[in-house]
Design a protein around this motif. Structure first.
Motif, PDB file in Angstrom:
ATOM      1  N   ASP A  39       0.848  -1.214  -0.013  1.00 39.88           N
ATOM      2  CA  ASP A  39      -0.041  -0.025   0.006  1.00 39.88           C
ATOM      3  C   ASP A  39       1.022   1.353   0.003  1.00 39.88           C
ATOM      4  OD1 ASP A  39      -2.385  -1.655   0.052  1.00 39.88           O
ATOM      5  OD2 ASP A  39      -2.624  -1.212   2.161  1.00 39.88           O
ATOM      6  N   ALA A  42       2.520   1.750  -3.320  1.00 36.57           N
ATOM      7  CA  ALA A  42       1.603   2.072  -4.573  1.00 36.57           C
ATOM      8  C   ALA A  42       1.329   3.448  -4.494  1.00 36.57           C
ATOM      9  CB  ALA A  42       0.397   1.211  -4.583  1.00 36.57           C
ATOM     10  N   ARG A  46       2.234   7.285  -6.884  1.00 34.32           N
ATOM     11  CA  ARG A  46       1.369   8.433  -7.463  1.00 34.32           C
ATOM     12  C   ARG A  46       1.670   9.833  -6.816  1.00 34.32           C
ATOM     13  NH1 ARG A  46      -2.206   3.791  -5.979  1.00 34.32           N
ATOM     14  NH2 ARG A  46      -2.665   5.047  -4.155  1.00 34.32           N
ATOM     15  N   ARG A  94       3.986  -8.140  -6.322  1.00 38.58           N
ATOM     16  CA  ARG A  94       3.703  -6.671  -6.936  1.00 38.58           C
ATOM     17  C   ARG A  94       4.509  -5.549  -6.013  1.00 38.58           C
ATOM     18  NH1 ARG A  94      -1.827  -5.567  -5.603  1.00 38.58           N
ATOM     19  NH2 ARG A  94      -1.491  -3.572  -6.546  1.00 38.58           N
ATOM     20  N   HIS A  98       6.622  -2.556  -7.842  1.00 34.92           N
ATOM     21  CA  HIS A  98       6.663  -1.183  -7.551  1.00 34.92           C
ATOM     22  C   HIS A  98       8.121  -0.544  -7.113  1.00 34.92           C
ATOM     23  CE1 HIS A  98       2.254  -0.262  -7.181  1.00 34.92           C
ATOM     24  NE2 HIS A  98       2.062  -1.581  -6.562  1.00 34.92           N
TER      25      HIS A  98
END
Length: 285
Positions: A39, A42, A46, A94, A98
């Motif tokens: 989390d 990710a 952004r 994942r 990232h």
């Protein structure tokens, strides 16, 4: 008493510091830690307020990889099918996508052991720095598994395919200087100097021209799988995009005026508070 957070996140001067916080288990990875790290990364990818990410471990170790005690419990009483376990593992991995793919520089700051999936996390970062206590090992063969979290992708690209086979098959424990000699570490500092040196490096990157840095990383990530013609196509497109950016214009002005450039995000950071919490923060490392 509040439960201890397994991931500590702190945003300071556009650098997001992520600290794996299970020191009693040498920061072995748990389901809670996997989820929190996924989390946080990710979100960082952004967030325009994040210019660089530093991953470290609390206490005397970076990360000992998977939690072997937990593996033992699940081996005795498996509750999921093989397909379900593969899907769950793939979702967790994942994390390394990232670290490798986000358009911001990622740095592993390594004290003590970086073993197994912990080493893979470090290899997924763009840069790796350690202190004299750093010890690196693939470690998977020692517990009877082939390995995960992208180590088979990253390690041959860093040390070459022949050395990667040796490191996986024989699983030697590498000292900080041995890792430095192989290119697994970009630098080795004293115990006292590691954090200040990494802070300086991360700060320089976070204050840099973010579109250009993101495109440099994308070019380097794309190049191994592309033909020269395809690399040239992508380089040209990304280069021209940056030529039109405010950061490039500022860099040219600064060069002509014989002064250091002040890039767009550096200007924004200077106008605001010097340190702030990241949305996923709990407490300082």
């Amino acid at each position: 008493m509040a439960e201890e957070q397994e991931l500590i996140a702190r945003l300071e001067a556009r650098v997001l510091w992520l600290t794996l916080n299970r020191p009693d288990r040498r920061n072995a990875l748990s389901p809670t830690l996997y989820e929190a790290l996924l989390d946080a990364l990710a979100s960082a990818g952004r967030d325009p307020g994040v210019g660089a990410v530093v991953l470290s471990g609390a206490g005397p170790a970076f990360c000992a990889g998977g939690d072997v005690a937990r593996m033992n419990r699940h081996a005795e009483t498996p509750t999921l099918s093989c397909a379900e376990r593969i899907a769950a593992m793939r979702a967790r991995t994942r994390i390394v996508e990232h670290l490798h793919g986000m358009p911001k520089p990622t740095i592993a700051m390594i004290r003590g052991a970086a073993v197994g999936a912990g080493l893979s996390l470090a290899l997924a970062c763009d840069l790796r720095y350690g202190d004299d206590s750093a010890r690196l090992r693939t470690g998977f063969a020692n517990v009877g598994v082939p390995g995960d979290f992208g180590g088979h992708y990253f390690l041959p690209r860093i040390v070459g395919p022949a050395k990667a086979r040796e490191l996986y098959l024989r699983s030697p424990l590498l000292s900080a200087n041995e890792a430095l000699g192989l290119g697994l570490l970009n630098g080795v500092f004293s115990v006292q100097q590691l954090a200040p040196e990494v802070a300086d490096i991360a700060g320089d990157l976070a204050r840099g021209p973010q579109p250009a840095i993101g495109h440099i990383k994308a070019n380097l990530n794309d190049a191994p799988a592309l033909s020269l013609a395809d690399v040239l196509d992508r380089e040209c497109a990304r280069h021209v995009e940056c030529v039109d950016s405010p950061d490039h214009k500022e860099a040219v002005r600064a060069f002509m005026e014989k002064r250091p450039p002040v890039f767009q995000h550096s200007r924004e950071a200077a106008a605001g508070p010097g340190a702030q919490r990241h949305p996923s923060s709990s407490k300082e490392s």
